[in-house]
Design a protein around this motif. Structure first.
Motif, mmCIF file in Angstrom:
data_model
loop_
_atom_site.group_PDB
_atom_site.id
_atom_site.type_symbol
_atom_site.label_atom_id
_atom_site.label_comp_id
_atom_site.label_asym_id
_atom_site.label_seq_id
_atom_site.Cartn_x
_atom_site.Cartn_y
_atom_site.Cartn_z
ATOM 1 N N GLY B 108 0.954 -1.433 -0.091
ATOM 2 C CA GLY B 108 -0.149 0.031 -0.032
ATOM 3 C C GLY B 108 0.659 1.097 -0.152
ATOM 4 O O GLY B 108 0.313 2.578 -0.110
ATOM 5 N N ALA B 109 1.710 1.146 -0.022
ATOM 6 C CA ALA B 109 2.905 2.463 0.306
ATOM 7 C C ALA B 109 2.742 3.035 1.062
ATOM 8 O O ALA B 109 2.642 4.728 1.320
ATOM 9 C CB ALA B 109 2.910 3.298 -1.286
ATOM 10 N N LEU B 184 -6.559 6.110 12.229
ATOM 11 C CA LEU B 184 -5.307 5.694 11.343
ATOM 12 C C LEU B 184 -6.034 4.368 10.432
ATOM 13 O O LEU B 184 -6.011 2.954 10.917
ATOM 14 C CB LEU B 184 -4.650 5.282 12.418
ATOM 15 C CG LEU B 184 -3.209 6.298 12.970
ATOM 16 C CD1 LEU B 184 -3.291 5.205 13.580
ATOM 17 C CD2 LEU B 184 -2.906 6.734 12.390
ATOM 18 N N LYS B 185 -6.074 5.904 8.928
ATOM 19 C CA LYS B 185 -6.189 4.170 7.863
ATOM 20 C C LYS B 185 -5.617 4.420 6.198
ATOM 21 O O LYS B 185 -5.232 5.638 6.767
ATOM 22 C CB LYS B 185 -7.964 4.782 7.223
ATOM 23 C CG LYS B 185 -9.060 4.137 8.581
ATOM 24 C CD LYS B 185 -9.975 4.566 7.669
ATOM 25 C CE LYS B 185 -10.937 3.883 8.606
ATOM 26 N NZ LYS B 185 -11.216 2.429 8.596
ATOM 27 N N GLY B 186 -5.026 3.435 6.049
ATOM 28 C CA GLY B 186 -4.331 3.789 5.417
ATOM 29 C C GLY B 186 -5.170 3.488 3.314
ATOM 30 O O GLY B 186 -4.646 2.847 2.925
ATOM 31 N N LEU B 187 -6.038 4.319 3.606
ATOM 32 C CA LEU B 187 -6.783 4.511 2.643
ATOM 33 C C LEU B 187 -6.503 5.724 1.643
ATOM 34 O O LEU B 187 -6.145 6.861 1.563
ATOM 35 C CB LEU B 187 -8.573 4.793 2.620
ATOM 36 C CG LEU B 187 -8.380 3.363 3.319
ATOM 37 C CD1 LEU B 187 -10.417 3.484 4.392
ATOM 38 C CD2 LEU B 187 -8.659 1.973 3.110
ATOM 39 N N ARG B 188 -6.174 5.228 -0.204
ATOM 40 C CA ARG B 188 -6.170 6.462 -0.856
ATOM 41 C C ARG B 188 -7.586 7.254 -1.002
ATOM 42 O O ARG B 188 -7.910 8.023 -1.332
ATOM 43 C CB ARG B 188 -6.354 6.132 -1.837
ATOM 44 C CG ARG B 188 -4.726 5.193 -1.935
ATOM 45 C CD ARG B 188 -3.397 5.901 -1.761
ATOM 46 N NE ARG B 188 -2.402 5.333 -1.188
ATOM 47 C CZ ARG B 188 -1.172 5.779 -1.291
ATOM 48 N NH1 ARG B 188 -0.969 6.766 -1.920
ATOM 49 N NH2 ARG B 188 -0.110 5.329 -0.553
ATOM 50 N N LYS B 189 -8.528 6.931 -0.938
ATOM 51 C CA LYS B 189 -10.374 6.963 -1.441
ATOM 52 C C LYS B 189 -10.689 6.583 -0.104
ATOM 53 O O LYS B 189 -11.340 5.459 0.759
ATOM 54 C CB LYS B 189 -11.032 6.178 -2.232
ATOM 55 C CG LYS B 189 -10.401 6.643 -3.683
ATOM 56 C CD LYS B 189 -10.738 6.506 -4.507
ATOM 57 C CE LYS B 189 -11.473 7.049 -6.227
ATOM 58 N NZ LYS B 189 -11.560 6.292 -6.540
ATOM 59 N N ASN B 190 -11.549 8.057 0.429
ATOM 60 C CA ASN B 190 -12.487 7.645 2.042
ATOM 61 C C ASN B 190 -13.175 9.090 2.053
ATOM 62 O O ASN B 190 -13.115 9.562 3.138
ATOM 63 C CB ASN B 190 -11.701 7.456 3.364
ATOM 64 C CG ASN B 190 -12.404 6.789 4.379
ATOM 65 O OD1 ASN B 190 -13.926 6.737 4.265
ATOM 66 N ND2 ASN B 190 -11.536 7.851 5.236
ATOM 67 N N ASN B 191 -14.330 8.954 2.300
ATOM 68 C CA ASN B 191 -15.665 9.872 2.384
ATOM 69 C C ASN B 191 -16.479 9.341 2.666
ATOM 70 O O ASN B 191 -18.353 9.847 3.027
ATOM 71 C CB ASN B 191 -16.099 10.112 0.641
ATOM 72 C CG ASN B 191 -15.580 10.527 -0.596
ATOM 73 O OD1 ASN B 191 -14.595 11.702 0.658
ATOM 74 N ND2 ASN B 191 -15.716 10.411 -0.968
ATOM 75 N N ALA B 192 -16.332 8.309 4.193
ATOM 76 C CA ALA B 192 -17.084 8.019 5.211
ATOM 77 C C ALA B 192 -17.311 9.447 6.059
ATOM 78 O O ALA B 192 -16.600 9.595 7.234
ATOM 79 C CB ALA B 192 -16.489 7.174 5.736
#
Lengths: 479, 479
Positions: B108-109, B184-192
Motif C-alpha cells: 500500500g506504500a 489511522l487508515k491507510g486508504l487513498r479514498k475515504n468519503n465516510a
C-alpha cells in the motif's frame, strides 16, 4: 423528527423580489426532477426550487431561509449515487446558473470557476489552455464541479492526480447564516490558520454551500499507452500493479480492474464491443501509462513492463492499443460496465475501499460470503483497483424477482461492510454517505470521530438547515 | 487576560503516578530548553515538562490537565519558526518518547509512525523499504513528524509531492478532553463523513494533539539531474519554470531560486563552496528533474531543456551536475543560504506566497518598497519559487546596530504583507501562524474565515486549553 416548516408566502415573496419570479418555482412539474435521484431509490419533498444567478443571490436565499427556519438542499447536476441531494422539505437551491469561468491563470495553472459549471465544461476550459483538469467520472457530462467538490468525487484519474479534494486550492462558500466566506486563493502553499476548504469539500452540502472554486490544472499528457491485461486472479492484479508502479511511478495514470463476468456482459450488451484478448481470464486489468513529454516512449515502456510480467508469470495475456482509437476502445470496455450491468437485472451496490495489500483478501472473502448467502448470485466487483476502491456490485441471480432481490440490500450491505471494517477499510470510498449510508456510518464509524463530526455540524449549522438528515445530521431542526 | 491556573500538587501527583516520576519534571534546567524557540524571539513559562510514553499516557495527561484547567502546549522537536511551541503557562507535553514505527506496508506504500519520530528517521524507514517519504526541510535531523503535520510543513519537495498535509492518509489524535480519535487508515479514498485529518493538520496543536499518522510513501527516484542556472531577473526565472514544467510535468521535482546577494554570501561563508557559473547573474535557479525509472534520460532531458532556454534567451548560463556528488554540491549552495545569512548580521524574515504569475511583480514591488524604507538594506528573497513561496528575508545594512534594525520588524512586516495581500497571497506560506503572525492574521485574514476558525476552536477546545494564545485563540481560558 420535527416536521420541517412549510415555506411561507413572505419568504417566497422575498426570494421572488430579489431573484425574479421566474427563478422561484413551486409548480410540481418544475420540482419533479429535483425530488428524485439517479437510481430511483429515494423520492423527496420540497416547497420550492430556487435558482439564484450569482453568489450574492445564493447568500440572500440562504439568509432568508435561515431567518425563517426553512431547510435547504443544494443541487448541482443531481447525479449523486447516495441520496445526498434528495430534499426533505424546504427548498432545493439549484447552482445551475452559477456557471461562469471567473479566471484562468495559465502561469499558475489554476482555474477559478463557479459551482454550477458542468465537469465536462471545466475539462474543456482547461484543455483550451493546453492544460488538464484530470477529474473524470461517468457522469462528467451532467454533474457539476460544485457537486464534485461537495462530495469529494473520485473517478478514474485518482491514482495519478488524487480525489476532487486534492484538485482544489481555494473555495468560495455561503455559510448556513447566509454570509460568504471568500477563500478563493490560487496558492500552492497557505498556512494562514486552519484549512477551511477541506472542511467543506466532502461535506455534502451539510456545512456550507460551495459557490465557486479555484482548481489546480496540470500539464496535458502528450504521450499515452493503454494496455488490457488478462490475469489469473485479483492477487495477480495486485502483483501487476506493484510492478507497474515501480516501473513508471507517477506515469501510471490508471489501473482499473474488472472480473470475467464484467467483460462478458460488456461484450454481450455494448454495441460494437470487441473481445480484446483471445481467451477468457478470471480478472482483467486496464493499465494506462502517460507522460507530458511527447515521444516519451510510454508505449515501449508499457510493452516492456508487460513482457517482463508475462515472463514472470504474473500476466496470462495482454494487448496494447496501437492507436488512440484503440486506446479509447479499450477504455470503453471498462467504462461500459455499469451500463452493461443494468441489462442483467437488479444490482445491490457497494462503494468501498480497503488497504491495497488486503484487496485480494477482501474480494475473496466478500465474494465467498455473498455467494454463500444467495446461490446463483453474480458478483461483479470492479473499479479503481489501484486506489484500493472497488465497486462491489452484486447482480441478481438469473430469473429471480427484481424486488425480492433488492429487498436483500441491507443483508448484503452488512456482509460486505463487515468484511471492509475487519480490514480497516471504508464503507464509503468515493460516493459519500448521503442518506443511503447514514445509518451504516453510525454503525461502523469511530465513535469519537462521529462525535467530532456532529460537533462540527453544530458549530457551522446550529439550526440544522443545510441538507438535514444527511451524513451525520438528523432530520430535525434544533432552533 | 486571565492568569493561567498554576498546576496543583494533586495534578502533578496524578501524572507522576501514571507516567512515573522521571517523566514529570518541574526543575528549571529540565524546563529551560522547552521555553525558548529556535530564533530566540520568545521566552515562555511552564509549570512542568511531561513526557508520556504512548498514546494512552498522552490521553491521560490531557484528560487530567483538562479536568484541572491546566493549559497544554505539545512539542515535538521544538524547531518551529513562529513561536507556535512556546508555552504560556501550564505544561509542555513532549511527544519525543512516542517514536515507534507501528506499521510499514510496502504494497500500500504507507508508513504508520508515532508523532515523536524525527523526520530523518521517517525518511530512513521509507528508504529501508526502497520507498521515498518526500518531505524534506532544513531541520529534518531534529524536527518530528508530529510537528511537521501539526504545522503542515513545506520544504523543498512540495512542487512534486505536496505539503505535509498531502502526505498523510490517517491520523490518531488526542482531543482536548483526553479522548482518542482513531483515524489511522491507510486508504487513498475515504468519503465516510467529514475529513477530520485535515482539520488537525496545520492547526498547530490548538485543536488536538497528533500522536500518530499513516503516511504516503512513493517510488524512489532512480534517475536525477540537477541544474544551476543564471538568469537576468525573477521574470526570466518564471519563464524558465513554465518551460520546465511543460517539458517534464511531475518529473520537475524542485525549482528553487536565490538572488545574486544570496549566492555571494554562501560563497563567502560556506566552507568549500565553489562558484557554479563563471559570471555573476541577477537571479539563480536550482532545477531538479527526477524519475522513478532508472536510465530515464533525466540528464539529457534537462540538458536539452536548458539548451532550448538558452537559445530562446530565457537563460544566461547554466551548469548540470555530472555526478551525484556534483548534484549534492549544487543543492548545498541553496541549502546553505539561511546559515550564510546569519553571518551577515540580523535578518527580518517573511514566509509568504503569491500566485505564481505575480511572483516577479511581488519581488519587484516589495524589494523596491523595502529599499526605499531603509537605505543600505540588503534584501535576500529566496526559496521555493515553483510553489510561489518566497522567504522574503531582509539582511540589515552593513554596520547598522543589530537591535535598532530588529526594532523595525513590524514596519517591514507591514510593507511586505501589504504587498502580499494586494496580490491575494498568503502571509504564512509554510511556517504557520503561531505567535508571531497571530495579530497579522487578524489584520489580513478574511473576517468570515476568521470567525469560522474561532468557531472551530470553540467547538473542539471549548476551555481553550490546547496551545492557548496561538493561531486564532486568545490567551484566556473560557471555563
Amino acid at each position: 423528527m420535527t416536521e420541517p416548516a412549510p415555506i411561507s408566502d413572505a419568504v417566497l415573496a422575498a426570494l421572488r423580489g430579489r431573484l425574479g419570479p421566474a427563478q422561484v418555482l413551486t409548480e410540481a412539474e418544475a420540482l419533479a426532477p429535483h425530488l428524485v435521484e439517479t437510481r430511483g431509490l429515494y423520492r423527496g419533498t420540497a416547497c420550492a426550487l430556487v435558482r439564484p444567478a450569482d453568489t450574492a443571490e445564493v447568500a440572500f436565499t440562504v439568509g432568508t431561509c435561515a431567518a425563517a427556519g426553512v431547510p435547504i438542499v443544494a443541487q448541482g447536476g443531481n447525479t449523486g449515487l447516495v441520496g445526498g441531494g434528495v430534499p426533505r422539505g424546504g427548498i432545493v437551491l439549484s447552482l445551475a446558473r452559477l456557471s461562469r469561468i471567473r479566471d484562468l491563470d495559465p502561469v499558475g495553472a489554476t482555474l477559478t470557476i463557479e459551482a454550477g459549471a458542468i465537469l465536462a465544461e471545466v475539462q474543456a476550459a482547461a484543455a483550451a489552455a493546453s492544460l488538464l483538469f484530470p477529474l473524470s467520472l461517468a457522469s462528467e457530462g451532467s454533474c457539476s464541479i460544485g457537486g464534485n467538490l461537495a462530495t469529494n468525487a473520485g473517478g478514474t484519474a485518482v491514482l495519478a492526480y488524487g480525489n476532487a479534494r486534492d484538485l482544489v486550492l481555494g473555495l468560495e462558500v455561503v455559510l448556513a447564516d447566509g454570509r460568504i466566506w471568500n477563500g478563493l486563493k490560487g496558492l500552492r502553499k497557505n498556512n494562514a490558520g486552519y484549512d477551511l476548504k477541506h472542511l467543506f469539500v466532502g461535506s455534502e452540502g451539510t456545512l456550507g454551500i460551495i459557490t465557486a472554486a479555484t482548481l489546480k490544472l496540470f500539464p496535458k499528457p502528450l504521450s499515452r499507452a493503454v494496455g488490457f491485461v488478462g490475469l489469473a486472479s485479483p492477487r495477480a492484479a495486485l502483483a501487476l500493479f506493484e510492478t507497474m508502479r515501480r516501473v513508471v511511478g507517477p506515469g501510471l495514470t490508471a489501473f482499473e480492474v474488472m472480473p470475467r463476468f464484467g467483460l462478458d456482459i460488456v461484450l454481450a450488451h455494448m454495441p460494437g464491443a470487441v473481445r480484446p484478448l483471445a481467451a477468457a481470464h478470471d480478472t482483467y486489468a486496464l493499465v494506462e501509462f502517460s507522460s507530458p513529454r511527447p515521444g516519451d516512449g510510454m508505449g515501449a515502456a508499457l510493452e516492456a513492463a508487460l513482457a517482463d510480467a508475462l515472463a514472470a508469470g504474473i500476466v496470462e495475456d495482454a494487448t496494447i492499443g496501437a492507436s488512440e482509437a484503440q486506446n479509447a476502445a479499450l477504455w470503453a470496455l471498462r467504462e461500459g460496465l455499469p451500463e452493461a450491468q443494468r441489462h442483467e437485472g437488479a444490482s445491490i451496490k457497494h462503494d468501498v475501499s480497503v488497504p491495497l495489500a488486503r484487496l485480494p483478501d477482501f474480494l475473496e472473502e466478500a465474494e465467498a460470503a455473498c455467494r454463500a448467502a444467495m446461490p446463483g448470485l453474480r458478483p461483479c466487483a470492479f473499479g479503481h483497483f489501484g486506489d484500493g476502491n472497488i465497486h462491489f456490485n452484486l447482480s441478481q441471480p438469473l430469473g429471480m424477482d427484481r424486488a425480492a432481490f433488492l429487498a436483500e440490500w441491507g443483508r448484503f450491505n452488512r456482509i460486505v461492510h463487515d468484511s471492509v471494517a475487519r480490514l480497516n477499510g471504508s464503507i464509503a470510498a468515493e460516493h459519500g454517505i448521503g442518506l443511503i449510508k447514514r445509518d451504516a456510518l453510525q454503525h461502523y464509524g469511530d465513535p469519537v470521530g462521529l462525535d467530532l463530526m456532529r460537533r462540527l455540524k453544530a458549530a457551522l449549522d446550529p439550526a440544522n438547515l443545510l441538507n438535514p438528515g444527511k451524513v451525520v445530521s438528523d432530520e430535525s431542526r434544533t432552533s
